[in-house]
Design a protein around this motif. Structure first.
Motif, PDB file in Angstrom:
ATOM      1  N   THR A  55       0.056   2.738  -4.542  1.00 41.41           N
ATOM      2  CA  THR A  55      -0.338   3.321  -3.267  1.00 41.41           C
ATOM      3  C   THR A  55      -0.944   4.709  -3.480  1.00 41.41           C
ATOM      4  O   THR A  55      -0.687   5.372  -4.478  1.00 41.41           O
ATOM      5  CB  THR A  55       0.885   3.445  -2.337  1.00 41.41           C
ATOM      6  OG1 THR A  55       1.847   4.265  -2.980  1.00 41.41           O
ATOM      7  CG2 THR A  55       1.492   2.093  -2.041  1.00 41.41           C
ATOM      8  N   THR A  56      -1.702   5.125  -2.502  1.00 36.36           N
ATOM      9  CA  THR A  56      -2.307   6.454  -2.584  1.00 36.36           C
ATOM     10  C   THR A  56      -1.295   7.498  -2.109  1.00 36.36           C
ATOM     11  O   THR A  56      -0.280   7.172  -1.489  1.00 36.36           O
ATOM     12  CB  THR A  56      -3.568   6.545  -1.711  1.00 36.36           C
ATOM     13  OG1 THR A  56      -3.182   6.413  -0.345  1.00 36.36           O
ATOM     14  CG2 THR A  56      -4.589   5.479  -2.091  1.00 36.36           C
ATOM     15  N   ALA A  57      -1.608   8.744  -2.390  1.00 33.89           N
ATOM     16  CA  ALA A  57      -0.730   9.835  -1.969  1.00 33.89           C
ATOM     17  C   ALA A  57      -0.657   9.904  -0.450  1.00 33.89           C
ATOM     18  O   ALA A  57       0.406  10.178   0.116  1.00 33.89           O
ATOM     19  CB  ALA A  57      -1.228  11.154  -2.546  1.00 33.89           C
ATOM     20  N   ARG A  58      -1.751   9.652   0.223  1.00 35.90           N
ATOM     21  CA  ARG A  58      -1.767   9.690   1.686  1.00 35.90           C
ATOM     22  C   ARG A  58      -0.852   8.608   2.251  1.00 35.90           C
ATOM     23  O   ARG A  58      -0.108   8.842   3.219  1.00 35.90           O
ATOM     24  CB  ARG A  58      -3.189   9.521   2.199  1.00 35.90           C
ATOM     25  CG  ARG A  58      -3.315   9.737   3.694  1.00 35.90           C
ATOM     26  CD  ARG A  58      -4.758   9.655   4.169  1.00 35.90           C
ATOM     27  NE  ARG A  58      -5.632  10.603   3.531  1.00 35.90           N
ATOM     28  CZ  ARG A  58      -5.800  11.869   3.908  1.00 35.90           C
ATOM     29  NH1 ARG A  58      -5.121  12.318   4.931  1.00 35.90           N
ATOM     30  NH2 ARG A  58      -6.619  12.661   3.278  1.00 35.90           N
ATOM     31  N   GLU A  59      -0.876   7.426   1.665  1.00 39.18           N
ATOM     32  CA  GLU A  59      -0.001   6.350   2.135  1.00 39.18           C
ATOM     33  C   GLU A  59       1.466   6.681   1.875  1.00 39.18           C
ATOM     34  O   GLU A  59       2.325   6.426   2.727  1.00 39.18           O
ATOM     35  CB  GLU A  59      -0.369   5.038   1.441  1.00 39.18           C
ATOM     36  CG  GLU A  59      -1.711   4.496   1.836  1.00 39.18           C
ATOM     37  CD  GLU A  59      -2.160   3.369   0.931  1.00 39.18           C
ATOM     38  OE1 GLU A  59      -3.134   2.694   1.312  1.00 39.18           O
ATOM     39  OE2 GLU A  59      -1.562   3.160  -0.142  1.00 39.18           O
ATOM     40  N   GLU A  60       1.759   7.247   0.725  1.00 36.88           N
ATOM     41  CA  GLU A  60       3.139   7.653   0.412  1.00 36.88           C
ATOM     42  C   GLU A  60       3.633   8.706   1.397  1.00 36.88           C
ATOM     43  O   GLU A  60       4.762   8.645   1.877  1.00 36.88           O
ATOM     44  CB  GLU A  60       3.229   8.199  -1.016  1.00 36.88           C
ATOM     45  CG  GLU A  60       3.139   7.162  -2.092  1.00 36.88           C
ATOM     46  CD  GLU A  60       4.373   6.280  -2.145  1.00 36.88           C
ATOM     47  OE1 GLU A  60       5.484   6.770  -1.851  1.00 36.88           O
ATOM     48  OE2 GLU A  60       4.221   5.092  -2.477  1.00 36.88           O
ATOM     49  N   MET A  61       2.795   9.696   1.685  1.00 37.72           N
ATOM     50  CA  MET A  61       3.166  10.748   2.611  1.00 37.72           C
ATOM     51  C   MET A  61       3.383  10.174   4.013  1.00 37.72           C
ATOM     52  O   MET A  61       4.353  10.513   4.698  1.00 37.72           O
ATOM     53  CB  MET A  61       2.087  11.832   2.650  1.00 37.72           C
ATOM     54  CG  MET A  61       2.453  13.036   3.484  1.00 37.72           C
ATOM     55  SD  MET A  61       1.246  14.365   3.373  1.00 37.72           S
ATOM     56  CE  MET A  61      -0.159  13.608   4.163  1.00 37.72           C
ATOM     57  N   SER A  62       2.517   9.286   4.446  1.00 39.12           N
ATOM     58  CA  SER A  62       2.649   8.663   5.760  1.00 39.12           C
ATOM     59  C   SER A  62       3.948   7.864   5.841  1.00 39.12           C
ATOM     60  O   SER A  62       4.675   7.944   6.838  1.00 39.12           O
ATOM     61  CB  SER A  62       1.449   7.762   6.019  1.00 39.12           C
ATOM     62  OG  SER A  62       1.622   7.059   7.209  1.00 39.12           O
ATOM     63  N   ARG A  63       4.254   7.116   4.804  1.00 39.06           N
ATOM     64  CA  ARG A  63       5.485   6.327   4.782  1.00 39.06           C
ATOM     65  C   ARG A  63       6.722   7.235   4.793  1.00 39.06           C
ATOM     66  O   ARG A  63       7.705   6.965   5.473  1.00 39.06           O
ATOM     67  CB  ARG A  63       5.492   5.417   3.549  1.00 39.06           C
ATOM     68  CG  ARG A  63       6.584   4.362   3.608  1.00 39.06           C
ATOM     69  CD  ARG A  63       6.441   3.330   2.539  1.00 39.06           C
ATOM     70  NE  ARG A  63       6.641   3.991   1.242  1.00 39.06           N
ATOM     71  CZ  ARG A  63       6.162   3.531   0.097  1.00 39.06           C
ATOM     72  NH1 ARG A  63       5.444   2.429   0.073  1.00 39.06           N
ATOM     73  NH2 ARG A  63       6.392   4.163  -1.021  1.00 39.06           N
ATOM     74  N   PHE A  64       6.672   8.343   4.056  1.00 36.17           N
ATOM     75  CA  PHE A  64       7.788   9.292   4.022  1.00 36.17           C
ATOM     76  C   PHE A  64       8.069   9.871   5.402  1.00 36.17           C
ATOM     77  O   PHE A  64       9.211   9.889   5.873  1.00 36.17           O
ATOM     78  CB  PHE A  64       7.473  10.407   3.020  1.00 36.17           C
ATOM     79  CG  PHE A  64       8.431  11.555   3.056  1.00 36.17           C
ATOM     80  CD1 PHE A  64       9.667  11.467   2.447  1.00 36.17           C
ATOM     81  CD2 PHE A  64       8.102  12.734   3.709  1.00 36.17           C
ATOM     82  CE1 PHE A  64      10.552  12.516   2.482  1.00 36.17           C
ATOM     83  CE2 PHE A  64       8.985  13.798   3.750  1.00 36.17           C
ATOM     84  CZ  PHE A  64      10.216  13.685   3.133  1.00 36.17           C
TER      85      PHE A  64
END
Length: 107
Positions: free
Chosen positions: A3-12
């Motif tokens: 996953t991209t960093a943006r997706e990880e941040m959104s999920r967090f």
């Protein structure tokens, strides 16, 4: 693929908003207390004193004349007593506060 960093941040952030967890403490949520303010002022006066001594030392090394010459120039300005008292207070207060607060801390 990962996953991209943006997706990880959104999920967090989505996970945290659903679980209603508190965020990390920030300076705006702390209740100010006298020891906290005194500690911050102690650090500030320490920084101001070290910068002042450093600037005075560099000036003493780099300026072409000796100290009595510059003292005579200040006297020639004929500053009023209120301004002289204020200037002396602004020089003496950080030193006095920092010294007595350090003694208080040691005791």
């Amino acid at each position: 693929m990962g996953t991209t960093a943006r997706e990880e941040m959104s999920r967090f952030w989505e996970k945290n908003s659903h679980s209603n967890r508190p965020l990390s403490p920030h300076i705006t949520i702390y209740k100010w207390s006298l020891p906290m303010a005194m500690s911050i002022a102690h650090r500030g006066t320490g920084i101001a004193l070290s910068l002042g001594i450093s600037l005075f030392s560099v000036a003493a090394l780099l300026l072409p004349e000796h100290f009595p010459h510059y003292l005579a120039q200040v006297r020639a300005l004929s500053l009023g007593p209120a301004l002289l008292f204020s200037a002396k207070f602004l020089l003496a207060f950080p030193f006095s506060y920092h010294t007595w607060n350090g003694v208080r801390h040691l005791v």
